[in-house]
Motif scaffolding. Structure first.
Motif, PDB file in Angstrom:
ATOM      1  N   ARG A 108       0.802  -1.230   0.000  1.00 12.98           N
ATOM      2  CA  ARG A 108       0.000   0.000   0.000  1.00 12.98           C
ATOM      3  C   ARG A 108       0.826   1.268   0.000  1.00 12.98           C
ATOM      4  NH1 ARG A 108      -4.725  -0.575   4.144  1.00 12.98           N
ATOM      5  NH2 ARG A 108      -3.039  -0.432   5.622  1.00 12.98           N
ATOM      6  N   GLY A 109       2.122   1.135  -0.134  1.00 17.12           N
ATOM      7  CA  GLY A 109       2.941   2.335  -0.242  1.00 17.12           C
ATOM      8  C   GLY A 109       3.917   2.503   0.902  1.00 17.12           C
ATOM      9  N   LEU A 110       4.868   3.377   0.681  1.00 17.28           N
ATOM     10  CA  LEU A 110       5.930   3.635   1.648  1.00 17.28           C
ATOM     11  C   LEU A 110       5.356   4.122   2.973  1.00 17.28           C
ATOM     12  CD1 LEU A 110       8.992   3.595   1.875  1.00 17.28           C
ATOM     13  CD2 LEU A 110       9.014   5.983   1.185  1.00 17.28           C
ATOM     14  N   GLY A 111       5.791   3.488   4.054  1.00 12.47           N
ATOM     15  CA  GLY A 111       5.346   3.883   5.385  1.00 12.47           C
ATOM     16  C   GLY A 111       3.997   3.317   5.800  1.00 12.47           C
ATOM     17  N   LYS A 112       3.341   2.576   4.910  1.00  5.91           N
ATOM     18  CA  LYS A 112       2.046   1.977   5.228  1.00  5.91           C
ATOM     19  C   LYS A 112       2.211   0.467   5.325  1.00  5.91           C
ATOM     20  CE  LYS A 112      -0.733   5.479   2.938  1.00  5.91           C
ATOM     21  NZ  LYS A 112      -1.752   5.724   1.920  1.00  5.91           N
ATOM     22  N   SER A 113       1.374  -0.151   6.148  1.00  6.56           N
ATOM     23  CA  SER A 113       1.438  -1.606   6.273  1.00  6.56           C
ATOM     24  C   SER A 113       0.821  -2.263   5.042  1.00  6.56           C
ATOM     25  CB  SER A 113       0.726  -2.065   7.544  1.00  6.56           C
ATOM     26  OG  SER A 113      -0.619  -1.640   7.522  1.00  6.56           O
ATOM     27  N   ASN A 114       1.256  -3.498   4.778  1.00  8.80           N
ATOM     28  CA  ASN A 114       0.705  -4.273   3.670  1.00  8.80           C
ATOM     29  C   ASN A 114      -0.689  -4.762   4.018  1.00  8.80           C
ATOM     30  OD1 ASN A 114       3.157  -4.093   2.252  1.00  8.80           O
ATOM     31  ND2 ASN A 114       3.947  -5.929   3.227  1.00  8.80           N
ATOM     32  N   LEU A 115      -1.478  -5.046   2.978  1.00  3.19           N
ATOM     33  CA  LEU A 115      -2.780  -5.673   3.152  1.00  3.19           C
ATOM     34  C   LEU A 115      -2.616  -7.136   2.762  1.00  3.19           C
ATOM     35  CD1 LEU A 115      -5.859  -5.251   3.698  1.00  3.19           C
ATOM     36  CD2 LEU A 115      -6.096  -4.998   1.235  1.00  3.19           C
ATOM     37  N   TYR A 116      -3.011  -8.046   3.635  1.00  2.00           N
ATOM     38  CA  TYR A 116      -2.866  -9.478   3.394  1.00  2.00           C
ATOM     39  C   TYR A 116      -4.212 -10.083   3.055  1.00  2.00           C
ATOM     40  CZ  TYR A 116       1.548  -8.658   5.794  1.00  2.00           C
ATOM     41  OH  TYR A 116       2.765  -8.175   6.155  1.00  2.00           O
ATOM     42  N   GLU A 117      -4.262 -10.822   1.954  1.00  3.08           N
ATOM     43  CA  GLU A 117      -5.450 -11.558   1.557  1.00  3.08           C
ATOM     44  C   GLU A 117      -5.162 -13.033   1.808  1.00  3.08           C
ATOM     45  OE1 GLU A 117      -7.531 -10.645  -2.272  1.00  3.08           O
ATOM     46  OE2 GLU A 117      -7.001 -12.747  -2.681  1.00  3.08           O
ATOM     47  N   LEU A 118      -5.873 -13.630   2.757  1.00  2.00           N
ATOM     48  CA  LEU A 118      -5.640 -15.025   3.130  1.00  2.00           C
ATOM     49  C   LEU A 118      -6.530 -15.950   2.325  1.00  2.00           C
ATOM     50  CD1 LEU A 118      -5.506 -14.542   6.989  1.00  2.00           C
ATOM     51  CD2 LEU A 118      -3.603 -14.647   5.391  1.00  2.00           C
ATOM     52  N   ASN A 119      -5.942 -16.996   1.768  1.00  2.00           N
ATOM     53  CA  ASN A 119      -6.689 -17.983   1.013  1.00  2.00           C
ATOM     54  C   ASN A 119      -7.218 -19.030   1.982  1.00  2.00           C
ATOM     55  OD1 ASN A 119      -7.716 -19.834  -0.739  1.00  2.00           O
ATOM     56  ND2 ASN A 119      -5.781 -20.361  -1.689  1.00  2.00           N
ATOM     57  N   LEU A 120      -8.524 -19.126   2.132  1.00  2.00           N
ATOM     58  CA  LEU A 120      -9.144 -20.091   3.039  1.00  2.00           C
ATOM     59  C   LEU A 120      -9.704 -21.295   2.304  1.00  2.00           C
ATOM     60  CD1 LEU A 120     -11.035 -17.646   5.434  1.00  2.00           C
ATOM     61  CD2 LEU A 120      -8.853 -18.785   5.817  1.00  2.00           C
ATOM     62  N   THR A 121      -9.385 -21.430   1.028  1.00  2.00           N
ATOM     63  CA  THR A 121      -9.902 -22.520   0.215  1.00  2.00           C
ATOM     64  C   THR A 121      -8.816 -23.551  -0.031  1.00  2.00           C
ATOM     65  OG1 THR A 121     -11.357 -20.953  -0.901  1.00  2.00           O
ATOM     66  CG2 THR A 121     -11.056 -23.096  -1.948  1.00  2.00           C
TER      67      THR A 121
END
Length: 118
Positions: free
Chosen positions: A99-112
Protein backbone atom coordinates in the motif's frame (compact mmCIF):
# COMPACT_ATOMS: atom_id res chain seq x y z
CA UNK A 1 -28.63 -41.29 19.69
CA UNK A 2 -28.57 -39.14 22.80
CA UNK A 3 -27.13 -35.64 22.67
CA UNK A 4 -23.87 -35.37 24.62
CA UNK A 5 -22.17 -32.34 26.05
CA UNK A 6 -18.52 -31.62 25.26
CA UNK A 7 -17.40 -33.07 28.60
CA UNK A 8 -18.99 -36.42 27.82
CA UNK A 9 -17.52 -36.48 24.32
CA UNK A 10 -14.00 -35.70 25.56
CA UNK A 11 -14.11 -38.05 28.55
CA UNK A 12 -12.58 -40.94 26.60
CA UNK A 13 -10.22 -38.86 24.51
CA UNK A 14 -6.52 -38.21 25.00
CA UNK A 15 -6.86 -34.41 25.02
CA UNK A 16 -8.29 -32.66 28.05
CA UNK A 17 -9.63 -29.11 27.97
CA UNK A 18 -9.14 -27.36 31.32
CA UNK A 19 -10.21 -23.93 32.41
CA UNK A 20 -13.78 -23.79 31.21
CA UNK A 21 -14.64 -21.04 28.80
CA UNK A 22 -11.78 -20.58 26.32
CA UNK A 23 -13.44 -17.53 24.83
CA UNK A 24 -13.66 -15.45 27.99
CA UNK A 25 -10.60 -16.78 29.84
CA UNK A 26 -7.99 -16.41 27.14
CA UNK A 27 -9.20 -13.61 24.92
CA UNK A 28 -10.75 -15.87 22.32
CA UNK A 29 -9.34 -18.38 19.89
CA UNK A 30 -8.45 -18.60 16.22
CA UNK A 31 -9.57 -21.32 13.84
CA UNK A 32 -6.94 -22.37 11.34
CA UNK A 33 -7.94 -24.48 8.32
CA UNK A 34 -6.62 -28.02 8.57
CA UNK A 35 -5.13 -27.88 5.06
CA UNK A 36 -2.74 -25.21 6.40
CA UNK A 37 -1.89 -27.16 9.54
CA UNK A 38 -0.95 -30.31 7.62
CA UNK A 39 0.71 -28.63 4.63
CA UNK A 40 4.23 -29.78 3.86
CA UNK A 41 4.75 -26.69 1.65
CA UNK A 42 5.43 -24.35 4.57
CA UNK A 43 7.31 -24.39 7.86
CA UNK A 44 5.89 -24.35 11.36
CA UNK A 45 6.80 -20.66 11.59
CA UNK A 46 4.82 -19.92 8.43
CA UNK A 47 1.82 -21.80 9.85
CA UNK A 48 1.99 -19.74 13.05
CA UNK A 49 2.25 -16.57 10.94
CA UNK A 50 -0.88 -17.61 9.04
CA UNK A 51 -2.68 -18.22 12.34
CA UNK A 52 -1.63 -14.79 13.63
CA UNK A 53 -2.86 -13.12 10.43
CA UNK A 54 -6.18 -14.94 10.89
CA UNK A 55 -6.32 -13.67 14.47
CA UNK A 56 -6.31 -10.12 13.14
CA UNK A 57 -8.53 -10.82 10.11
CA UNK A 58 -11.52 -12.42 11.84
CA UNK A 59 -12.50 -8.96 13.04
CA UNK A 60 -13.37 -7.51 9.62
CA UNK A 61 -12.46 -9.95 6.79
CA UNK A 62 -9.05 -8.37 6.15
CA UNK A 63 -5.92 -7.57 8.07
CA UNK A 64 -2.96 -5.29 7.82
CA UNK A 65 -0.74 -5.67 10.90
CA UNK A 66 2.80 -4.40 10.51
CA UNK A 67 5.59 -6.96 10.42
CA UNK A 68 6.99 -5.51 13.64
CA UNK A 69 3.63 -6.12 15.32
CA UNK A 70 3.54 -9.70 14.07
CA UNK A 71 7.11 -10.30 15.23
CA UNK A 72 6.37 -8.87 18.67
CA UNK A 73 3.15 -10.89 19.08
CA UNK A 74 4.93 -14.07 17.96
CA UNK A 75 8.04 -13.50 20.08
CA UNK A 76 10.38 -13.56 17.11
CA UNK A 77 12.32 -11.19 14.86
CA UNK A 78 11.02 -9.25 11.89
CA UNK A 79 13.35 -11.11 9.49
CA UNK A 80 11.73 -14.42 10.44
CA UNK A 81 8.26 -12.96 9.88
CA UNK A 82 9.31 -11.66 6.44
CA UNK A 83 10.64 -15.14 5.52
CA UNK A 84 7.47 -16.89 6.73
CA UNK A 85 5.20 -14.46 4.88
CA UNK A 86 7.22 -15.16 1.71
CA UNK A 87 6.70 -18.91 2.26
CA UNK A 88 2.95 -18.40 2.56
CA UNK A 89 2.89 -16.23 -0.55
CA UNK A 90 4.95 -18.76 -2.55
CA UNK A 91 2.54 -21.54 -1.48
CA UNK A 92 -0.45 -19.39 -2.57
CA UNK A 93 -1.83 -19.32 0.96
CA UNK A 94 -1.79 -15.52 0.96
CA UNK A 95 -1.55 -12.60 -1.42
CA UNK A 96 0.07 -9.31 -0.44
CA UNK A 97 -1.14 -5.91 -1.56
CA UNK A 98 1.56 -3.33 -0.95
CA UNK A 99 0.00 0.00 0.00
CA UNK A 100 2.94 2.34 -0.24
CA UNK A 101 5.93 3.64 1.65
CA UNK A 102 5.35 3.88 5.38
CA UNK A 103 2.05 1.98 5.23
CA UNK A 104 1.44 -1.61 6.27
CA UNK A 105 0.70 -4.27 3.67
CA UNK A 106 -2.78 -5.67 3.15
CA UNK A 107 -2.87 -9.48 3.39
CA UNK A 108 -5.45 -11.56 1.56
CA UNK A 109 -5.64 -15.02 3.13
CA UNK A 110 -6.69 -17.98 1.01
CA UNK A 111 -9.14 -20.09 3.04
CA UNK A 112 -9.90 -22.52 0.22
CA UNK A 113 -8.14 -25.86 0.11
CA UNK A 114 -6.87 -26.77 -3.33
CA UNK A 115 -7.11 -30.33 -4.57
CA UNK A 116 -3.81 -32.12 -4.85
CA UNK A 117 -2.78 -33.06 -8.39
CA UNK A 118 -2.94 -36.79 -9.15
Amino acid sequence: MDAQNIGQILRDRNIILKGGDVITNGGGFTQVPNFILVSKKVSVGAKLTYAMLLKYAWQNDHCFPGQETLADDMGTGKRSVVRWIKELEDANFLKIKRRGLGKSNLYELNLTARKRPN
